[in-house]
Design a protein around this motif. Sequence first.
Motif, PDB file in Angstrom:
ATOM      1  N   PHE A 158       0.848  -1.198   0.000  1.00 18.79           N
ATOM      2  CA  PHE A 158       0.000   0.000   0.000  1.00 18.79           C
ATOM      3  C   PHE A 158       0.877   1.240   0.000  1.00 18.79           C
ATOM      4  O   PHE A 158       1.743   1.407   0.861  1.00 18.79           O
ATOM      5  CB  PHE A 158      -0.916   0.014   1.224  1.00 18.79           C
ATOM      6  CG  PHE A 158      -1.738   1.278   1.359  1.00 18.79           C
ATOM      7  CD1 PHE A 158      -2.818   1.508   0.517  1.00 18.79           C
ATOM      8  CD2 PHE A 158      -1.424   2.238   2.315  1.00 18.79           C
ATOM      9  CE1 PHE A 158      -3.562   2.671   0.627  1.00 18.79           C
ATOM     10  CE2 PHE A 158      -2.162   3.394   2.437  1.00 18.79           C
ATOM     11  CZ  PHE A 158      -3.236   3.617   1.590  1.00 18.79           C
ATOM     12  N   LEU A 159       0.670   2.104  -1.003  1.00 21.65           N
ATOM     13  CA  LEU A 159       1.345   3.394  -1.095  1.00 21.65           C
ATOM     14  C   LEU A 159       0.306   4.498  -0.999  1.00 21.65           C
ATOM     15  O   LEU A 159      -0.726   4.449  -1.674  1.00 21.65           O
ATOM     16  CB  LEU A 159       2.093   3.526  -2.430  1.00 21.65           C
ATOM     17  CG  LEU A 159       3.212   2.519  -2.710  1.00 21.65           C
ATOM     18  CD1 LEU A 159       3.781   2.760  -4.110  1.00 21.65           C
ATOM     19  CD2 LEU A 159       4.311   2.615  -1.671  1.00 21.65           C
ATOM     20  N   GLY A 160       0.580   5.494  -0.191  1.00 24.44           N
ATOM     21  CA  GLY A 160      -0.349   6.608  -0.046  1.00 24.44           C
ATOM     22  C   GLY A 160       0.325   7.748   0.677  1.00 24.44           C
ATOM     23  O   GLY A 160       1.557   7.842   0.709  1.00 24.44           O
ATOM     24  N   THR A 161      -0.464   8.615   1.271  1.00 24.00           N
ATOM     25  CA  THR A 161       0.110   9.705   2.053  1.00 24.00           C
ATOM     26  C   THR A 161       0.761   9.133   3.311  1.00 24.00           C
ATOM     27  O   THR A 161       0.490   7.999   3.726  1.00 24.00           O
ATOM     28  CB  THR A 161      -0.968  10.713   2.468  1.00 24.00           C
ATOM     29  OG1 THR A 161      -1.924  10.064   3.319  1.00 24.00           O
ATOM     30  CG2 THR A 161      -1.670  11.294   1.254  1.00 24.00           C
ATOM     31  N   GLU A 162       1.636   9.929   3.905  1.00 19.95           N
ATOM     32  CA  GLU A 162       2.291   9.492   5.138  1.00 19.95           C
ATOM     33  C   GLU A 162       1.262   9.146   6.199  1.00 19.95           C
ATOM     34  O   GLU A 162       1.399   8.149   6.926  1.00 19.95           O
ATOM     35  CB  GLU A 162       3.228  10.592   5.639  1.00 19.95           C
ATOM     36  CG  GLU A 162       4.049  10.214   6.847  1.00 19.95           C
ATOM     37  CD  GLU A 162       5.088  11.262   7.191  1.00 19.95           C
ATOM     38  OE1 GLU A 162       6.037  10.919   7.909  1.00 19.95           O
ATOM     39  OE2 GLU A 162       4.955  12.422   6.732  1.00 19.95           O
ATOM     40  N   PHE A 163       0.209   9.943   6.278  1.00 18.39           N
ATOM     41  CA  PHE A 163      -0.827   9.681   7.281  1.00 18.39           C
ATOM     42  C   PHE A 163      -1.512   8.343   7.025  1.00 18.39           C
ATOM     43  O   PHE A 163      -1.697   7.548   7.933  1.00 18.39           O
ATOM     44  CB  PHE A 163      -1.865  10.811   7.272  1.00 18.39           C
ATOM     45  CG  PHE A 163      -2.910  10.660   8.334  1.00 18.39           C
ATOM     46  CD1 PHE A 163      -2.707  11.165   9.600  1.00 18.39           C
ATOM     47  CD2 PHE A 163      -4.103   9.992   8.069  1.00 18.39           C
ATOM     48  CE1 PHE A 163      -3.660  11.010  10.596  1.00 18.39           C
ATOM     49  CE2 PHE A 163      -5.061   9.834   9.052  1.00 18.39           C
ATOM     50  CZ  PHE A 163      -4.847  10.339  10.320  1.00 18.39           C
ATOM     51  N   ALA A 164      -1.877   8.097   5.777  1.00 18.32           N
ATOM     52  CA  ALA A 164      -2.597   6.861   5.457  1.00 18.32           C
ATOM     53  C   ALA A 164      -1.723   5.628   5.662  1.00 18.32           C
ATOM     54  O   ALA A 164      -2.221   4.562   6.045  1.00 18.32           O
ATOM     55  CB  ALA A 164      -3.100   6.911   4.016  1.00 18.32           C
ATOM     56  N   MET A 165      -0.421   5.758   5.415  1.00 15.60           N
ATOM     57  CA  MET A 165       0.469   4.608   5.590  1.00 15.60           C
ATOM     58  C   MET A 165       0.794   4.345   7.056  1.00 15.60           C
ATOM     59  O   MET A 165       1.067   3.199   7.432  1.00 15.60           O
ATOM     60  CB  MET A 165       1.769   4.821   4.802  1.00 15.60           C
ATOM     61  CG  MET A 165       1.600   4.775   3.293  1.00 15.60           C
ATOM     62  SD  MET A 165       3.190   4.828   2.406  1.00 15.60           S
ATOM     63  CE  MET A 165       3.754   6.498   2.799  1.00 15.60           C
ATOM     64  N   SER A 166       0.790   5.378   7.881  1.00 10.68           N
ATOM     65  CA  SER A 166       1.223   5.219   9.268  1.00 10.68           C
ATOM     66  C   SER A 166       0.064   5.037  10.242  1.00 10.68           C
ATOM     67  O   SER A 166       0.293   4.805  11.434  1.00 10.68           O
ATOM     68  CB  SER A 166       2.070   6.427   9.695  1.00 10.68           C
ATOM     69  OG  SER A 166       1.335   7.629   9.582  1.00 10.68           O
ATOM     70  N   HIS A 167      -1.161   5.132   9.773  1.00  8.13           N
ATOM     71  CA  HIS A 167      -2.333   4.881  10.613  1.00  8.13           C
ATOM     72  C   HIS A 167      -3.087   3.660  10.080  1.00  8.13           C
ATOM     73  O   HIS A 167      -2.878   3.226   8.962  1.00  8.13           O
ATOM     74  CB  HIS A 167      -3.239   6.109  10.647  1.00  8.13           C
ATOM     75  CG  HIS A 167      -2.651   7.271  11.381  1.00  8.13           C
ATOM     76  ND1 HIS A 167      -1.617   8.024  10.865  1.00  8.13           N
ATOM     77  CD2 HIS A 167      -2.928   7.809  12.604  1.00  8.13           C
ATOM     78  CE1 HIS A 167      -1.290   8.971  11.731  1.00  8.13           C
ATOM     79  NE2 HIS A 167      -2.067   8.869  12.781  1.00  8.13           N
ATOM     80  N   ASP A 168      -3.965   3.135  10.912  1.00  9.54           N
ATOM     81  CA  ASP A 168      -4.556   1.827  10.618  1.00  9.54           C
ATOM     82  C   ASP A 168      -5.883   1.875   9.865  1.00  9.54           C
ATOM     83  O   ASP A 168      -6.362   0.836   9.408  1.00  9.54           O
ATOM     84  CB  ASP A 168      -4.777   1.057  11.929  1.00  9.54           C
ATOM     85  CG  ASP A 168      -3.469   0.701  12.618  1.00  9.54           C
ATOM     86  OD1 ASP A 168      -2.446   0.576  11.916  1.00  9.54           O
ATOM     87  OD2 ASP A 168      -3.477   0.566  13.865  1.00  9.54           O
ATOM     88  N   PHE A 169      -6.507   3.042   9.750  1.00  9.60           N
ATOM     89  CA  PHE A 169      -7.892   3.091   9.293  1.00  9.60           C
ATOM     90  C   PHE A 169      -8.091   2.469   7.917  1.00  9.60           C
ATOM     91  O   PHE A 169      -9.082   1.770   7.684  1.00  9.60           O
ATOM     92  CB  PHE A 169      -8.412   4.532   9.300  1.00  9.60           C
ATOM     93  CG  PHE A 169      -7.780   5.429   8.264  1.00  9.60           C
ATOM     94  CD1 PHE A 169      -8.419   5.664   7.056  1.00  9.60           C
ATOM     95  CD2 PHE A 169      -6.564   6.034   8.498  1.00  9.60           C
ATOM     96  CE1 PHE A 169      -7.842   6.492   6.099  1.00  9.60           C
ATOM     97  CE2 PHE A 169      -5.983   6.862   7.558  1.00  9.60           C
ATOM     98  CZ  PHE A 169      -6.615   7.086   6.348  1.00  9.60           C
TER      99      PHE A 169
END
Length: 229
Positions: free
Chosen positions: A122-133
């Motif tokens: 999964f590649l995305g924004t830093e927030f999306a990669m570092s959080h679980d949602f």
Amino acid sequence: MQTIGLIGGMSWESSAAYYEMLNTGVQERVGGLASAKVVLASLDFAELTALQEQERWDDVAALLSDAARSVEAAGADFVVLCTTTFHQVADQVADAVSIPVLHLADVVAQACKAQGIDSVGFLGTEFAMSHDFFVDRLASHGLTVRVPDKADHAELNRIIYDELVHGEVLDTSRRTVVGLIDQLWDAGAGGVVLGCTELELLVHQADSELPLFPSTTLHVTAALDRALA
């Protein structure tokens, strides 16, 4: 044809891609002068990003929920959030309206499973990669989800926010992202989710031997399937 309610502005480049792809898709499927029936609520990306950085997620949810109610009142039959990061509050948005919210992670997971893939990067924004949602929502479909090493998150975030959201597509950044895809492949991923609309402006299937799952393209396809059913 059902009316699609778009919640956009996150970024406007992303929303423009959704709008173009929806209308192109309707033309291809229906023909003639047909175009997509769309209601769009476009929000201020700067305002939402500031709230995100302050972790004021209740305020983010309130803004997106108001937008969802507005497109419902305007006649939308279902809602599409033109964003990955702000799916953090997708459940709150869904609770605010009586029409369905077409959740991006569900759409992507179904596409992966349809190809027999059970381990994805999964590649995305830093927030999306570092959080679980988002990762957890993918995993709820039986997928094993891998993200790049934390040391690489900031550079990918810079490429998205400093370049791609401004329409700047650089070969050097493409090579960086392809390198991350190769790392995920080495880690055992059978495919990679491009979990940010802007990444689809930069990387295409021809750039990788590993199957890529462009989240926006898949989201649009699912929206068209529903609207034209």
